[in-house]
Design a protein around this motif. Sequence first.
Motif, mmCIF file in Angstrom:
data_model
loop_
_atom_site.group_PDB
_atom_site.id
_atom_site.type_symbol
_atom_site.label_atom_id
_atom_site.label_comp_id
_atom_site.label_asym_id
_atom_site.label_seq_id
_atom_site.Cartn_x
_atom_site.Cartn_y
_atom_site.Cartn_z
ATOM 1 N N LYS A 69 -24.816 52.343 12.954
ATOM 2 C CA LYS A 69 -23.966 52.596 14.127
ATOM 3 C C LYS A 69 -24.620 52.053 15.392
ATOM 4 O O LYS A 69 -23.965 51.415 16.213
ATOM 5 C CB LYS A 69 -23.675 54.083 14.263
ATOM 6 N N LYS A 70 -25.932 52.276 15.543
ATOM 7 C CA LYS A 70 -26.654 51.759 16.715
ATOM 8 C C LYS A 70 -26.654 50.235 16.751
ATOM 9 O O LYS A 70 -26.687 49.629 17.813
ATOM 10 C CB LYS A 70 -28.085 52.282 16.740
ATOM 11 N N ALA A 71 -26.622 49.613 15.562
ATOM 12 C CA ALA A 71 -26.625 48.140 15.488
ATOM 13 C C ALA A 71 -25.227 47.566 15.680
ATOM 14 O O ALA A 71 -25.060 46.349 15.653
ATOM 15 C CB ALA A 71 -27.216 47.693 14.159
ATOM 16 N N GLY A 72 -24.223 48.435 15.834
ATOM 17 C CA GLY A 72 -22.868 47.957 16.113
ATOM 18 C C GLY A 72 -21.942 47.891 14.921
ATOM 19 O O GLY A 72 -20.838 47.361 15.018
ATOM 20 N N ALA A 73 -22.356 48.420 13.785
ATOM 21 C CA ALA A 73 -21.492 48.398 12.598
ATOM 22 C C ALA A 73 -20.314 49.348 12.796
ATOM 23 O O ALA A 73 -20.469 50.448 13.323
ATOM 24 C CB ALA A 73 -22.278 48.796 11.353
ATOM 25 N N THR A 74 -19.161 48.902 12.360
ATOM 26 C CA THR A 74 -17.973 49.749 12.413
ATOM 27 C C THR A 74 -17.837 50.516 11.105
ATOM 28 O O THR A 74 -18.465 50.176 10.097
ATOM 29 C CB THR A 74 -16.701 48.903 12.616
ATOM 30 N N LYS A 75 -16.997 51.524 11.113
ATOM 31 C CA LYS A 75 -16.757 52.287 9.898
ATOM 32 C C LYS A 75 -16.151 51.380 8.820
ATOM 33 O O LYS A 75 -16.455 51.522 7.639
ATOM 34 C CB LYS A 75 -15.827 53.465 10.188
ATOM 35 N N GLU A 76 -15.320 50.430 9.242
ATOM 36 C CA GLU A 76 -14.716 49.492 8.297
ATOM 37 C C GLU A 76 -15.764 48.580 7.663
ATOM 38 O O GLU A 76 -15.711 48.293 6.462
ATOM 39 C CB GLU A 76 -13.624 48.657 9.001
#
Length: 112
Positions: free
Chosen positions: A72-79
């Motif tokens: 999440k901190k690295a910018g990953a989305t739930k998708e």
Amino acid sequence: MTDWNAYRTHLSQNVKVLAKLSPNTLKGLQTLETPEPDKKHLDDKTRELISLAVAVTTRCDGCIAVHTVGAKKAGATKEEIAEALGVAVALNAGAALVYSSRALDAFDTVQD
């Protein structure tokens, strides 16, 4: 277990205890987890997505707890996470197929 935040806190405390008791263990892990700057071909998000997929295939709750935060901190989305986890599921199914074949081979070697 449903309280991932409490689990992360508890895990962090236990890791600190282990680090005091066996500092070289933690140093070795940190060495493995830290890419050399000139060899960093994968961005942080990709590394975290891979880490989550591996965490699922190895059934490591601690890794899941840590790498969901990292992703999440690295910018990953739930998708994106769901897609990476889909790869892990597919790999596990494929591995089960391969090892099923090995089990059949092993069965064939049993003498009556």
